[in-house]
Structures are given as C-alpha cells and as structure tokens.
Design an enzyme around this catalytic site. Structure first.
Site, PDB file in Angstrom:
ATOM      1  N   ARG A   1       0.820  -1.217   0.000  1.00 45.82           N
ATOM      2  CA  ARG A   1       0.000   0.000   0.000  1.00 45.82           C
ATOM      3  C   ARG A   1       0.850   1.260   0.000  1.00 45.82           C
ATOM      4  O   ARG A   1       0.372   2.336  -0.404  1.00 45.82           O
ATOM      5  CB  ARG A   1      -0.977  -0.035   1.186  1.00 45.82           C
ATOM      6  CG  ARG A   1      -2.120  -1.008   0.964  1.00 45.82           C
ATOM      7  CD  ARG A   1      -2.965  -1.170   2.200  1.00 45.82           C
ATOM      8  NE  ARG A   1      -2.549  -2.285   3.019  1.00 45.82           N
ATOM      9  CZ  ARG A   1      -2.788  -2.394   4.320  1.00 45.82           C
ATOM     10  NH1 ARG A   1      -3.422  -1.422   4.949  1.00 45.82           N
ATOM     11  NH2 ARG A   1      -2.400  -3.456   4.980  1.00 45.82           N
TER      12      ARG A   1
ATOM     13  N   GLU B   1       1.679  -5.570  13.415  1.00 43.00           N
ATOM     14  CA  GLU B   1       0.583  -5.569  14.394  1.00 43.00           C
ATOM     15  C   GLU B   1      -0.006  -6.977  14.477  1.00 43.00           C
ATOM     16  O   GLU B   1      -0.421  -7.424  15.534  1.00 43.00           O
ATOM     17  CB  GLU B   1      -0.490  -4.563  13.970  1.00 43.00           C
ATOM     18  CG  GLU B   1      -1.611  -4.391  14.991  1.00 43.00           C
ATOM     19  CD  GLU B   1      -2.728  -3.475  14.516  1.00 43.00           C
ATOM     20  OE1 GLU B   1      -2.689  -3.034  13.360  1.00 43.00           O
ATOM     21  OE2 GLU B   1      -3.645  -3.245  15.331  1.00 43.00           O
TER      22      GLU B   1
HETATM   23  C1  PRP Z   1       0.424  -2.702   6.660  1.00 49.11           C
HETATM   24  C2  PRP Z   1       0.399  -1.229   6.328  1.00 49.11           C
HETATM   25  C3  PRP Z   1       1.753  -0.778   6.793  1.00 49.11           C
HETATM   26  C4  PRP Z   1       2.018  -1.648   8.006  1.00 49.11           C
HETATM   27  C5  PRP Z   1       1.790  -0.878   9.265  1.00 49.11           C
HETATM   28  O1  PRP Z   1       1.071  -3.394   5.643  1.00 49.11           O
HETATM   29  O2  PRP Z   1       0.200  -1.001   4.940  1.00 49.11           O
HETATM   30  O3  PRP Z   1       2.744  -1.021   5.812  1.00 49.11           O
HETATM   31  O4  PRP Z   1       1.125  -2.766   7.909  1.00 49.11           O
HETATM   32  O5  PRP Z   1       2.071  -1.638  10.420  1.00 49.11           O
HETATM   33  P1  PRP Z   1       3.306  -1.372  11.402  1.00 49.11           P
HETATM   34  O6  PRP Z   1       3.411   0.111  11.625  1.00 49.11           O
HETATM   35  O7  PRP Z   1       2.928  -2.102  12.672  1.00 49.11           O
HETATM   36  O8  PRP Z   1       4.523  -1.941  10.775  1.00 49.11           O
HETATM   37  P2  PRP Z   1       1.033  -4.988   5.417  1.00 49.11           P
HETATM   38  O9  PRP Z   1       2.301  -5.575   5.959  1.00 49.11           O
HETATM   39  O10 PRP Z   1      -0.258  -5.517   5.932  1.00 49.11           O
HETATM   40  O11 PRP Z   1       1.190  -5.129   3.852  1.00 49.11           O
HETATM   41  P3  PRP Z   1       0.292  -4.674   2.576  1.00 49.11           P
HETATM   42  O12 PRP Z   1       0.481  -3.180   2.419  1.00 49.11           O
HETATM   43  O13 PRP Z   1       0.954  -5.415   1.453  1.00 49.11           O
HETATM   44  O14 PRP Z   1      -1.138  -5.050   2.815  1.00 49.11           O
HETATM   45  N1  ADE Z   2      -1.775  -2.486   9.090  1.00 48.94           N
HETATM   46  C1  ADE Z   2      -1.501  -2.686  10.389  1.00 48.94           C
HETATM   47  N2  ADE Z   2      -2.587  -2.478  11.148  1.00 48.94           N
HETATM   48  C2  ADE Z   2      -3.590  -2.134  10.290  1.00 48.94           C
HETATM   49  C3  ADE Z   2      -4.956  -1.773  10.456  1.00 48.94           C
HETATM   50  N3  ADE Z   2      -5.521  -1.755  11.674  1.00 48.94           N
HETATM   51  N4  ADE Z   2      -5.671  -1.462   9.359  1.00 48.94           N
HETATM   52  C4  ADE Z   2      -5.103  -1.495   8.128  1.00 48.94           C
HETATM   53  N5  ADE Z   2      -3.830  -1.827   7.914  1.00 48.94           N
HETATM   54  C5  ADE Z   2      -3.078  -2.134   8.977  1.00 48.94           C
END
Ligand code: PRP
Ligand code: ADE
Length: 179
Positions: free
Chosen positions: A64, A101
């Site tokens: 994202r 998370e």
């Molecule tokens: C999500 C979001 C951030 C991250 C935030 O990505 O897009 O990159 O988690 O969490 P943090 O601050 O605890 O590290 P995800 O790893 O779910 O990947 P995606 O964007 O491919 O869905």
């Molecule tokens: N990545 C980590 N935590 C999230 C949340 N609560 N919603 C969407 N993306 C996330």
C-alpha cells in the site's frame, strides 16, 4: 477542528472490524483511492509538507506504500524506490525482518537504490506499531542513507508508532488518526 480536505480523506476510509483477525479494526484505503478528490487531496497535502525540504528519494513499502509513494515522488521530481516483500526484487538485495501488528515479515531493497548522502522520505498508507518503518530505516542506514522523515495517510496513535519513530531520529507526519 479538521479542515475540509482532511474530513473528506477520513470519511473516505472504511473500517472493517475483526479483519484480518479477531480484535483488529482494519482501516481500508481502497475506498479512498476510488474517490479521486480524496486521493488527490492526500497526495497534495503530503507533497506540500515536503516541497523544498532537501529530500533526495521517496521509498514506498509494499504494497500500500506504493500507491501513495509513487505519486509523491513524481510530484517532488525525485526517484521512487521500492522496498518489497522477500524474493520480489530481481537484482542484489539486503533484507531486514520485523514484527507486524498481526504477524512477522521481511523486507528487501536493491543495494544500489540508496547512496551515502541520500535524505530519504518513507511513505506508507498507515502507521501502526512502526515495525515496517523501523525495518525500512535499517535498510536505508545499512546502505549509507539517512531517513529524517516518514509520512502516512493514517496513524493509529494507541500503538505508539510515532514515539518509536522519534526514538530512531525520524520525524513522523500523518493526515488522520483512528483511535
Ligand atoms: C500494513 C500497512 C503498513 C504496516 C503498518 O502493511 O500497509 O505497511 O502494515 O504496520 P506497522 O506500523 O505495525 O509496521 P502490510 O504488511 O499488511 O502489507 P500490505 O500493504 O501489502 O497489505
Ligand atoms: N496495518 C496494520 N494495522 C492495520 C490496520 N488496523 N488497518 C489497516 N492496515 C493495517
């Protein structure tokens, strides 16, 4: 009080309870990028924050972070660098593991994407614990670059990510909070 642009952005983000796990409220930006005025306002506000700040490269973190990072890099007229999940980058890479998370993962960067002296801006859709950004900061520093700034559409203040980033010497910036 929030201004009109920020209200449009916040109202365009959907909240899905218990996704991807029980107890997590997922903040979904797909509806934001399907709303052109909200998507444009998001990019404009981030670009305004970093114009003439000496940023040399923008990093977007898979997946994202790519959506928001690429248009910001184009508007600032500086390189856009991809930090990706393992096994996706075709040339020489370095890797860094981190906690999410809701899980564990690894990120990689091409070793020739950052040079010493680079002043990197990290962009992602959402700041939760800060684990993703911390891993990305470590990748940049191992290649001799510096991360002074990180920008997010969404911050989850209860998870303490902003303090974690400040402790790394990174100044966080976000558009909307979700408690
Ligand atoms: C999500 C979001 C951030 C991250 C935030 O990505 O897009 O990159 O988690 O969490 P943090 O601050 O605890 O590290 P995800 O790893 O779910 O990947 P995606 O964007 O491919 O869905
Ligand atoms: N990545 C980590 N935590 C999230 C949340 N609560 N919603 C969407 N993306 C996330």
């Amino acid at each position: 009080k929030m201004n009109k642009q920020l209200e449009l952005i916040k109202s365009s983000i959907k909240s899905i309870p218990n996704y991807p796990k029980e107890g997590i409220i997922f903040r979904d930006i797909t509806s934001l990028v399907e709303t052109p005025a909200a998507f444009k306002a998001t990019i404009d506000l981030i670009v305004a924050q970093y114009k003439d700040k000496g940023i040399t490269k923008v990093i977007g973190t898979e997946s994202r972070g790519f959506i928001f990072g690429a248009p910001v890099a184009l508007a600032l007229d500086i390189p856009f660098v991809l930090v990706r999940k393992p096994g996706k980058l075709p040339r020489e890479t370095i890797a860094q593991s981190y906690q999410l998370e809701y899980g564990q993962d690894t990120l990689e960067i091409h070793t020739d994407s950052i040079q010493s002296g680079d002043n990197v801006l990290i962009i992602d859709d959402l700041l939760a614990t800060g684990g993703t950004v911390e891993a990305t900061v470590k990748l940049v520093e191992r290649l001799g670059g510096e991360v002074k700034n990180a920008a997010f559409v969404i911050n989850l203040p209860e998870l303490g990510g902003k303090q974690r980033l400040r402790n790394l010497g990174v100044t966080p910036f976000s558009l909307v909070n979700f408690e």
